[in-house]
Each structure stands twice: as structure tokens, then as C-alpha cells.
Write an enzyme that holds these catalytic residues in place. Structure first.
Site, PDB file in Angstrom:
ATOM      1  N   GLY A 137     -40.719  -2.259  20.294  1.00 40.18           N
ATOM      2  CA  GLY A 137     -42.293  -1.963  20.211  1.00 40.18           C
ATOM      3  C   GLY A 137     -43.158  -2.655  19.457  1.00 40.18           C
ATOM      4  O   GLY A 137     -44.910  -3.551  19.326  1.00 40.18           O
ATOM      5  N   SER A 138     -42.588  -3.471  18.621  1.00 38.48           N
ATOM      6  CA  SER A 138     -43.518  -4.481  17.274  1.00 38.48           C
ATOM      7  C   SER A 138     -44.802  -5.163  17.995  1.00 38.48           C
ATOM      8  O   SER A 138     -45.976  -5.621  17.560  1.00 38.48           O
ATOM      9  CB  SER A 138     -42.791  -4.966  16.683  1.00 38.48           C
ATOM     10  OG  SER A 138     -42.076  -5.741  16.840  1.00 38.48           O
ATOM     11  N   LYS A 171     -32.086  -3.821  42.473  1.00 39.79           N
ATOM     12  CA  LYS A 171     -33.203  -3.677  42.515  1.00 39.79           C
ATOM     13  C   LYS A 171     -33.760  -4.699  42.986  1.00 39.79           C
ATOM     14  O   LYS A 171     -35.471  -4.925  42.723  1.00 39.79           O
ATOM     15  CB  LYS A 171     -32.280  -5.948  41.831  1.00 39.79           C
ATOM     16  CG  LYS A 171     -33.436  -6.233  41.219  1.00 39.79           C
ATOM     17  CD  LYS A 171     -32.898  -7.714  40.065  1.00 39.79           C
ATOM     18  CE  LYS A 171     -33.459  -8.432  39.410  1.00 39.79           C
ATOM     19  NZ  LYS A 171     -34.837  -7.335  39.411  1.00 39.79           N
ATOM     20  N   ARG A 199     -35.394  -6.944  31.169  1.00 44.98           N
ATOM     21  CA  ARG A 199     -35.122  -6.898  32.760  1.00 44.98           C
ATOM     22  C   ARG A 199     -35.863  -8.194  33.693  1.00 44.98           C
ATOM     23  O   ARG A 199     -36.959  -8.070  33.314  1.00 44.98           O
ATOM     24  CB  ARG A 199     -35.698  -5.239  33.856  1.00 44.98           C
ATOM     25  CG  ARG A 199     -35.088  -4.378  32.799  1.00 44.98           C
ATOM     26  CD  ARG A 199     -33.628  -3.866  32.505  1.00 44.98           C
ATOM     27  NE  ARG A 199     -33.033  -4.161  33.886  1.00 44.98           N
ATOM     28  CZ  ARG A 199     -31.414  -4.037  33.791  1.00 44.98           C
ATOM     29  NH1 ARG A 199     -30.908  -3.698  32.768  1.00 44.98           N
ATOM     30  NH2 ARG A 199     -30.120  -4.163  35.084  1.00 44.98           N
ATOM     31  N   HIS A 237     -40.771 -15.314  22.931  1.00 42.66           N
ATOM     32  CA  HIS A 237     -39.491 -15.282  23.339  1.00 42.66           C
ATOM     33  C   HIS A 237     -39.262 -15.777  21.970  1.00 42.66           C
ATOM     34  O   HIS A 237     -39.807 -16.783  21.098  1.00 42.66           O
ATOM     35  CB  HIS A 237     -38.961 -16.592  24.437  1.00 42.66           C
ATOM     36  CG  HIS A 237     -37.316 -16.452  24.243  1.00 42.66           C
ATOM     37  ND1 HIS A 237     -36.278 -15.790  24.596  1.00 42.66           N
ATOM     38  CD2 HIS A 237     -36.328 -17.986  23.283  1.00 42.66           C
ATOM     39  CE1 HIS A 237     -34.780 -16.073  24.866  1.00 42.66           C
ATOM     40  NE2 HIS A 237     -35.355 -17.037  23.609  1.00 42.66           N
TER      41      HIS A 237
HETATM   42  C1  GRF Z   1     -39.504  -9.971  20.320  1.00 45.03           C
HETATM   43  O1  GRF Z   1     -37.993 -10.509  19.556  1.00 45.03           O
HETATM   44  C2  GRF Z   1     -39.480 -10.865  21.597  1.00 45.03           C
HETATM   45  O2  GRF Z   1     -39.665 -11.829  21.290  1.00 45.03           O
HETATM   46  C3  GRF Z   1     -38.312 -10.802  22.512  1.00 45.03           C
HETATM   47  O3  GRF Z   1     -38.042  -8.927  22.299  1.00 45.03           O
HETATM   48  C4  GRF Z   1     -38.683  -8.691  20.687  1.00 45.03           C
HETATM   49  C5  GRF Z   1     -39.235  -7.617  21.620  1.00 45.03           C
HETATM   50  O4  GRF Z   1     -39.425  -6.889  19.566  1.00 45.03           O
HETATM   51  N1  GRF Z   1     -38.188 -11.168  23.983  1.00 45.03           N
HETATM   52  P1  GRF Z   1     -40.866  -5.892  19.673  1.00 45.03           P
HETATM   53  O5  GRF Z   1     -40.312  -5.054  20.655  1.00 45.03           O
HETATM   54  O6  GRF Z   1     -41.764  -6.104  20.461  1.00 45.03           O
HETATM   55  O7  GRF Z   1     -40.625  -5.195  18.740  1.00 45.03           O
END
Ligand code: GRF
Length: 210
Positions: free
Chosen positions: A15-16, A68, A94, A112
Site C-alpha cells: 500500500g505504498s 469470480k 485481481r 503499473h
Molecule cells: C506498484 O508497483 C504498482 O504499480 C503495482 O503494484 C505495486 C503496488 O505497490 N500495480 P504498493 O502496494 O502500492 O506498495
């Protein structure tokens, strides 16, 4: 003056990016409120981050659903209840089904860790490093039914230096994510994002010249 938008964030892990969004709101760089965190992984640290910030959490564990369609229905019900304007995927592991996507046209975004269309899917940072390319980056895009295939809203580049390690590259890519995502969300708050076909236009800020 921009208006504020209501966000629902979906996440599965550390969740950063969720934290970067909360920090941007606290620092008034982002005119938004996080109405709800939806998390499919009961062990994820993002839940702790939400609790610390006083954000409501819905744990929707995909393993507890028979299929699903039922999982998607639960997600859709939580989103509806949240009254969110924008659905923000931040490390949500998911795929959202058509029932959810159809309810939020042009209202679901994802971040992404690559310069899409390069390196979609999993382990994008490691794959860019292994490929020997000189730069990678991050992409914010609309979500469609494919894997990281929706129209691209914004990208930021990250240089891959000589002697780059996976750890150092991950740190640079995540830092770029934490800058770009709140900036793009602020464009939504200011109603400056337009989608025509697959082309995204970001309108200039009112009062901006040149
Ligand atoms: C990030 O690199 C995001 O781009 C990808 O998953 C990762 C999630 O990281 N989709 P975080 O949980 O927000 O730290």
C-alpha cells in the site's frame, strides 16, 4: 479552485501508493477524500495504513467466494456503497470483471510499474532490468478488461543506470509512482481528463497560458 473527488482505492499489498495518495491529500496537493479501501488480502499491510488514517476498510477475500462473478458482485456492492467518483487500483492483484468495469465507464484507473505497452503483467521491473533496456518507468491508465491494456493517461520515465540492481530500480520506480499517481488523480479532481476512443487528453489548468 478545484472541487474534491471521492476515491475508492483497491489494493492487495503493502500500500505504498495508497499511502502516497493519503499523503498528497494531507498536504493539499490532491483535492480528494478516500471513502473506502477495498482489500482482497486480509494480511496486507495496506489495511493497517488505512486504519491508522481512519479510512474505512472492506476486506473482500476472493478465496471466500464460490466464483469470480460472486467476488465481482461483492466488489461492486462495496463500490456502490462508497459513492466513489473514481475507482483507484493501487497494487490490486485481481482482475476486475465486466460487471464492475461496466458500472464505472472512464472511472477506473490503475498504476503499473513499466512504460506500457512494454512489460505488462507481473514482475515488470525485474523483466525490464533483465531485458537490458536503458529506461523503464510507470504508467497510469484507464482499466479495461485486459491486463494493463487500457488507454494510457500519463507516464513517467525512469533511467536504468549501469550497475542498477533490482532493489535500486524498484526504489526509483516506486518513487516515480508515488509522484505521478497523486498528480494524475488531481487532474481528475480538476476534471481535466478527456478520453476519446483510446486517446487521452489532459486539458491545461484554467488560467494557464502558453
Ligand atoms: C506498484 O508497483 C504498482 O504499480 C503495482 O503494484 C505495486 C503496488 O505497490 N500495480 P504498493 O502496494 O502500492 O506498495
Amino acid at each position: 479552485m478545484s472541487s474534491s473527488i471521492k476515491l475508492a482505492v483497491l489494493a492487495s499489498g503493502s500500500g505504498s501508493n495508497f499511502q502516497a495518495i493519503l499523503d498528497a491529500i494531507a498536504q493539499k496537493r490532491l483535492s480528494a477524500s478516500v471513502e473506502l479501501l477495498i482489500c482482497n488480502n486480509p494480511q496486507a499491510f495496506v489495511i493497517e495504513r488505512a486504519r491508522r488514517a481512519g479510512v474505512s476498510v472492506a476486506v473482500v477475500d476472493h478465496r471466500e467466494f464460490s466464483d469470480k462473478t460472486a467476488f465481482d458482485a461483492a466488489i461492486a456492492a462495496w463500490l456502490h456503497r462508497s459513492e466513489a467518483d473514481l475507482v483507484v487500483l493501487a497494487g490490486f492483484m485481481r482482475l476486475l470483471g465486466p460487471a464492475v468495469i461496466a458500472r464505472y465507464p472512464q472511472r477506473i484507473v490503475n498504476i503499473h510499474p513499466s512504460l506500457l505497452p512494454e512489460f505488462p503483467g507481473l514482475k515488470s521491473i525485474a523483466r525490464a532490468l533483465e531485458a537490458g533496456v536503458s529506461e523503464t518507468g510507470v504508467t497510469v491508465h484507464f482499466v479495461d478488461q485486459g491486463v494493463d491494456t487500457g488507454p494510457i493517461i500519463a507516464q513517467a520515465k525512469v533511467t536504468i543506470g549501469p550497475g542498477e540492481t533490482l532493489e535500486s530500480l524498484e526504489a526509483k520506480v516506486h518513487a516515480a509512482e508515488h509522484r505521478l499517481y497523486p498528480e494524475v488523480l488531481q487532474c481528475f479532481a480538476e476534471d481535466r481528463i478527456r478520453l476519446q476512443g483510446r486517446r487521452v487528453e489532459i486539458l491545461p489548468r484554467l488560467g494557464t497560458t502558453g
